[in-house]
Design a protein around this motif. Structure first.
Motif, PDB file in Angstrom:
ATOM      1  N   ARG A 241       0.821  -1.209   0.000  1.00 36.19           N
ATOM      2  CA  ARG A 241       0.000   0.000   0.000  1.00 36.19           C
ATOM      3  C   ARG A 241       0.858   1.264   0.000  1.00 36.19           C
ATOM      4  O   ARG A 241       1.931   1.296   0.583  1.00 36.19           O
ATOM      5  CB  ARG A 241      -0.915   0.019   1.221  1.00 36.19           C
ATOM      6  CG  ARG A 241      -2.025  -1.022   1.174  1.00 36.19           C
ATOM      7  CD  ARG A 241      -2.886  -0.940   2.416  1.00 36.19           C
ATOM      8  NE  ARG A 241      -3.987  -1.892   2.368  1.00 36.19           N
ATOM      9  CZ  ARG A 241      -4.860  -2.063   3.344  1.00 36.19           C
ATOM     10  NH1 ARG A 241      -4.745  -1.361   4.464  1.00 36.19           N
ATOM     11  NH2 ARG A 241      -5.834  -2.949   3.223  1.00 36.19           N
ATOM     12  N   GLU A 247      -0.059   7.871   6.693  1.00 38.41           N
ATOM     13  CA  GLU A 247      -1.200   6.965   6.736  1.00 38.41           C
ATOM     14  C   GLU A 247      -1.259   6.088   5.486  1.00 38.41           C
ATOM     15  O   GLU A 247      -1.107   6.579   4.366  1.00 38.41           O
ATOM     16  CB  GLU A 247      -2.508   7.760   6.859  1.00 38.41           C
ATOM     17  CG  GLU A 247      -2.627   8.555   8.152  1.00 38.41           C
ATOM     18  CD  GLU A 247      -3.977   9.244   8.287  1.00 38.41           C
ATOM     19  OE1 GLU A 247      -4.829   9.013   7.391  1.00 38.41           O
ATOM     20  OE2 GLU A 247      -4.176   9.987   9.259  1.00 38.41           O
ATOM     21  N   GLU A 250      -5.994   2.934   1.649  1.00 41.32           N
ATOM     22  CA  GLU A 250      -6.728   1.687   1.526  1.00 41.32           C
ATOM     23  C   GLU A 250      -6.777   1.168   0.087  1.00 41.32           C
ATOM     24  O   GLU A 250      -6.532   0.005  -0.174  1.00 41.32           O
ATOM     25  CB  GLU A 250      -8.157   1.860   2.069  1.00 41.32           C
ATOM     26  CG  GLU A 250      -8.220   2.079   3.574  1.00 41.32           C
ATOM     27  CD  GLU A 250      -7.719   0.865   4.350  1.00 41.32           C
ATOM     28  OE1 GLU A 250      -7.910  -0.271   3.861  1.00 41.32           O
ATOM     29  OE2 GLU A 250      -7.130   1.050   5.427  1.00 41.32           O
ATOM     30  N   SER A 286      -7.936  -2.872  -4.528  1.00 41.18           N
ATOM     31  CA  SER A 286      -9.156  -3.510  -4.013  1.00 41.18           C
ATOM     32  C   SER A 286     -10.126  -3.897  -5.129  1.00 41.18           C
ATOM     33  O   SER A 286     -11.342  -3.920  -4.938  1.00 41.18           O
ATOM     34  CB  SER A 286      -9.843  -2.584  -3.004  1.00 41.18           C
ATOM     35  OG  SER A 286      -8.982  -2.315  -1.906  1.00 41.18           O
TER      36      SER A 286
END
Length: 303
Positions: A241, A247, A250, A286
């Protein structure tokens, strides 16, 4: 004419998102599949062209996005000292993004890569007698330099506010790799594994680290002064990722496996080849991004 040996190099391929992109793509963070390179004891200089295409949100008429990446590249291989092989790649990109709102384009210099590998063993060079099997192993690594532009304004509607759609990554990244080739008579196998470690750029963005590899089976067929070499194989990659401002994102990272097939012509002075790739398994961002077929054409001169 005797073919000394052939091998494959593949470095990476990837990009990343913001609005639903991925690390396994062909954008700012991308690399390439090099196909078979002839006569590794000789220096080489050439050009190549690679085409890649990705579709995001393919089932949506509103969100559907197509990204086209056209990469022209100068590449070279030389030997500063015995058993040390240096390769350099200078890419120029012309990219296009098509959405329901219109078309956006960008073009310019991409990220330059330099690799150095040490030839641990090479029976083609180390033995003067004929052998049933010949093989070679190179290990080493290199660096990718931030020569391509990585800069965008998220509030500018005329730009693609996406880390995935940039000419470069904006970071200095490091590569370790190994290449192994073995052949018997006209048949051979070439394998490569590489690992790319990405660093954080000036905009506090870091692409996920990548692992990629290839395995190809080839046959060399002599036709007069030319050697024709068809090859089939598998290319695979995995990307972690992306990280922005500390951070993890996703909808980034993924896995991809491509079937590869190509044909290369060799002579004592030049080589020309074409290779196609077709995805056989993938899951990127994803499942939002789908990689399509890829094409590589290359021309090199030996000296």
């Amino acid at each position: 004419m005797r073919t000394l040996f052939l091998w494959i190099i593949l470095l990476l391929m990837v990009p990343l998102p913001r609005a639903a992109a991925c690390d396994v793509c062909g954008c700012a963070n991308s690399g390439a599949y090099f196909g078979l390179l002839p006569q590794s004891h000789k220096s080489l200089a050439g050009v190549r062209y690679q085409r890649m295409r990705f579709v995001t949100h393919g089932d949506s008429k509103v969100l559907r996005t197509e990204e086209h990446f056209n990469i022209g590249e100068f590449y070279t291989r030389f030997f500063p000292v015995k058993r040390v092989q240096v390769m350099a790649f200078v890419p120029f990109r012309a990219d296009k993004q098509v959405t329901s709102a219109g078309v956006k384009r960008q073009a310019g210099l991409g990220d330059i890569t330099v690799l150095a590998n040490y030839n641990l063993f090479n029976t083609f060079m180390d033995s003067e007698s004929d052998r049933t099997f010949n093989h070679t192993l190179l290990v080493g690594g290199g660096v990718k330099l931030p020569t391509g532009k990585f800069r965008f304004d998220e509030n500018n509607v005329l730009q693609v506010a996406n880390a995935n759609f940039q000419l470069g990554t904006g970071s200095v990244d490091f590569i370790v790799n190994a290449f192994y080739t073995i052949n018997k008579d006209q048949w051979g196998l070439a394998a490569n594994v590489s690992r790319k470690f990405n660093t954080t750029n000036s905009e506090d963005y870091r692409f996920g680290n990548q692992f990629y590899g290839t395995v190809d089976i080839y046959r060399s067929i002599e036709m007069g002064k030319l050697t024709v070499t068809p090859a089939v194989g598998v290319y695979a990659e995995h990307a972690g990722r992306g990280i922005q401002r500390g951070e993890a994102l996703e909808i980034t990272g993924g896995k991809l496996a491509n079937a590869t097939a190509g044909i290369t012509l060799f002579s004592d002075k030049w080589t020309i080849g074409i290779t196609g790739q077709k995805p056989i398994a993938q899951r990127s961002a994803s499942g939002h991004v789908v990689a399509k077929e890829r094409l590589l054409v290359q021309l090199g001169f030996l000296f």
